[in-house]
Design an enzyme around this catalytic site. Structure first.
Site: not given
Ligand code: AMP
Ligand code: ZN
Length: 136
Positions: A30-31, A99, A101
């Site tokens: 996760d970024i 996805h 976590h």
């Molecule tokens: P959700 O809120 O469950 O939809 O989680 C989305 C997750 O994607 C969040 O924790 C973000 O930090 C992560 N995220 C968004 N853009 C990226 C990216 N480019 N690379 C990696 N993680 C990302």
């Protein structure tokens, strides 16, 4: 799917810190992590959420989750690992590509606890819910 940031990551159009890939599943860091090792496990095909994704793919995503959780435990020895998968905005889903976590919890990791917001239903209500939700 066009305009899906996770589809673009899977295709390599946007860079990511990949930790696993096979024909059905992709996983990267996760970024904006909660903690060191926070990882996302995705289906390679675009499905919005738990309702859309086929059962076998969801099951396979979870097999990969287990392997990554084991690896995090082995490498970082956190105090615990929180695994969650958000469906819908109100449930915290920001990106509509299913996805899971994997969030290691260390001594200093801040976590929101729902403990104080739990309810207690009476027996009649519990039985009603049980009846409505019992699977065939
Ligand atoms: P959700 O809120 O469950 O939809 O989680 C989305 C997750 O994607 C969040 O924790 C973000 O930090 C992560 N995220 C968004 N853009 C990226 C990216 N480019 N690379 C990696 N993680 C990302
Ligand atoms: Zn997508």
């Amino acid at each position: 799917m066009e305009d899906c940031i996770f589809c673009k990551i899977i295709k390599g159009e946007i860079p990511s810190y990949k930790v696993y890939e096979d024909d059905k599943v992709f996983a990267f860091l996760d970024i904006n992590p909660l903690s060191e090792g926070h990882t996302l496990v995705l289906s390679k095909e675009h499905y919005a959420n738990v309702f859309d994704v086929p059962e076998d793919i969801y099951a396979h995503m979870n097999r990969v989750v287990k392997r990554i959780a084991d690896k995090i435990q082995e490498e970082y020895k956190p105090e615990g690992i929180l695994i969650n998968q958000n469906n819908g905005r109100r449930a915290g889903q920001e990106i509509d590509h299913v996805h899971i976590h994997i969030k290691p919890i260390y001594e200093d990791t801040k976590i929101f606890s729902e403990r104080n917001h739990r309810k207690r239903f009476d027996d009649e209500k519990m039985k009603k819910i049980q009846k409505e939700l019992t699977l065939d």
